[in-house]
Design a protein around this motif. Structure first.
Motif, PDB file in Angstrom:
ATOM      1  N   GLN A 112       0.616  -1.317  -0.125  1.00 16.70           N
ATOM      2  CA  GLN A 112      -0.234  -0.076  -0.209  1.00 16.70           C
ATOM      3  C   GLN A 112       0.955   1.265   0.054  1.00 16.70           C
ATOM      4  O   GLN A 112       0.168   2.284  -0.369  1.00 16.70           O
ATOM      5  N   TYR A 113       2.354   0.919   0.793  1.00 17.64           N
ATOM      6  CA  TYR A 113       3.237   2.420   0.941  1.00 17.64           C
ATOM      7  C   TYR A 113       4.576   1.770   0.544  1.00 17.64           C
ATOM      8  O   TYR A 113       5.420   1.620   1.572  1.00 17.64           O
ATOM      9  N   PRO A 114       4.868   2.317  -0.895  1.00 16.59           N
ATOM     10  CA  PRO A 114       5.682   1.691  -1.471  1.00 16.59           C
ATOM     11  C   PRO A 114       6.491   2.147  -0.549  1.00 16.59           C
ATOM     12  O   PRO A 114       6.740   3.454  -0.641  1.00 16.59           O
ATOM     13  N   VAL A 115       8.197   1.680  -0.320  1.00 13.14           N
ATOM     14  CA  VAL A 115       9.163   2.274   0.423  1.00 13.14           C
ATOM     15  C   VAL A 115       9.767   3.039  -0.904  1.00 13.14           C
ATOM     16  O   VAL A 115      11.085   2.271  -1.957  1.00 13.14           O
ATOM     17  N   GLU A 116      10.797   3.913  -0.398  1.00 14.96           N
ATOM     18  CA  GLU A 116      11.856   4.634  -1.005  1.00 14.96           C
ATOM     19  C   GLU A 116      13.102   4.009  -1.230  1.00 14.96           C
ATOM     20  O   GLU A 116      13.301   3.613   0.144  1.00 14.96           O
ATOM     21  N   VAL A 117      13.622   3.292  -1.974  1.00 14.97           N
ATOM     22  CA  VAL A 117      15.214   2.786  -1.866  1.00 14.97           C
ATOM     23  C   VAL A 117      16.145   3.889  -3.301  1.00 14.97           C
ATOM     24  O   VAL A 117      16.348   3.781  -4.072  1.00 14.97           O
ATOM     25  N   LEU A 129      -2.225  -8.048  -2.961  1.00 13.23           N
ATOM     26  CA  LEU A 129      -2.417  -6.237  -3.893  1.00 13.23           C
ATOM     27  C   LEU A 129      -2.931  -5.928  -2.405  1.00 13.23           C
ATOM     28  O   LEU A 129      -4.263  -5.674  -2.558  1.00 13.23           O
ATOM     29  N   ASP A 130      -2.134  -4.860  -2.384  1.00 10.15           N
ATOM     30  CA  ASP A 130      -2.613  -4.242  -0.742  1.00 10.15           C
ATOM     31  C   ASP A 130      -3.082  -3.271  -0.900  1.00 10.15           C
ATOM     32  O   ASP A 130      -2.119  -1.912  -1.142  1.00 10.15           O
TER      33      ASP A 130
END
Length: 254
Positions: free
Chosen positions: A91-96, A171-172
């Motif tokens: 739901q909230y993909p993290v930055e890399v 798929l959240d």
């Protein structure tokens, strides 16, 4: 045919004043080729189910089993779950920072497939998938999720799903934060993967709007940490008109 089986799953999480049980006995079977929509109000445990299956360390499984093709998922490390064929669109993909999308995708594909994809065919594969999601080719050179809009993050999640070809995709709330156009494009990407018949999809949402584009085979109402009712696509129409109040009050049973 790949099958994800969840039996009597209980999950706790640490909160300010101690331990709280979030999942209270979830039973669910998702087979390759099927699409299951998990619907319910905020706080009902939908995302906890997704992250528990994926192996997030924040969640403690106190009871129950999760198996993929008979193999114990809960005994696997997170990367082992991915290699076994599980995929989570967050739901909230993290930055890399410092890792480009192109490097991230090829490294991920290498880990999943057990060997590096041949560069010529891989580049073609990526370009076709990006075009289908209406993503500019320059997107591949940006750092993963860094400065991405909500729509770009969700398209990137579905791009990963298209390229990694999982057996089971979770798929959240892929629809959260998307405008109508982005929702349509993302849904078309999900449907392209579904059309192969090679993925079982667990679609978590609390709105019915995404189900206008992605037609589920089964709909499950999640309330108070468990599945309160299951049915076909018509159950989503009932939720659209009546909401979740009856389930939250305990007016329905499994």
């Amino acid at each position: 045919m790949a099958t994800l089986e969840i039996r009597d799953l209980h999950v706790t999480v640490e909160v300010e004043n101690g331990t709280k049980e979030i999942l209270k006995g979830v039973d669910l079977t998702v087979k390759q080729g099927e699409t299951h929509a998990i619907m319910g109000p905020n706080g009902s445990g939908k995302s906890t189910l997704a992250y528990s299956i994926a192996g997030h360390p924040k969640y403690t499984i106190t009871q129950g089993t999760v198996t993929l093709d008979g193999e114990d998922v809960l005994e696997m490390e997170v990367d082992e779950r991915a290699r076994a064929g599980m995929f989570l669109a967050m739901q909230y993909p993290v930055e890399v920072p410092g890792v480009s999308v192109s490097n991230f995708l090829r490294t991920s594909a290498t880990a999943i497939r057990g060997e590096a994809p041949k560069l010529r065919t891989w580049v073609k594969e990526v370009k076709e998938a990006m075009a289908g999601l209406q993503m500019d080719p320059s997107f591949a050179e940006r750092n993963v999720n860094e400065g991405f809009s909500g729509g770009e993050k969700k398209r990137h999640e579905i791009l990963q799903m298209e390229l990694l070809k999982p057996k089971i995709a979770i798929l959240d709330e892929t629809d959260s934060g998307l405008d109508v156009d982005a929702l349509r494009v993302v849904s078309e990407g999900v449907n392209r993967v579904r059309a192969t018949g090679e993925v079982g999809t667990l679609l978590i949402t609390h709105y019915t709007r995404i189900l206008r584009y992605i037609k589920p085979d089964f709909v499950h109402v999640f309330a108070n940490g468990k599945i309160a009712e299951s049915g076909g696509a018509e159950l989503a129409d009932k939720l659209e008109s009546e909401g979740y109040e009856a389930y939250v009050k305990g007016g329905a049973s499994a």
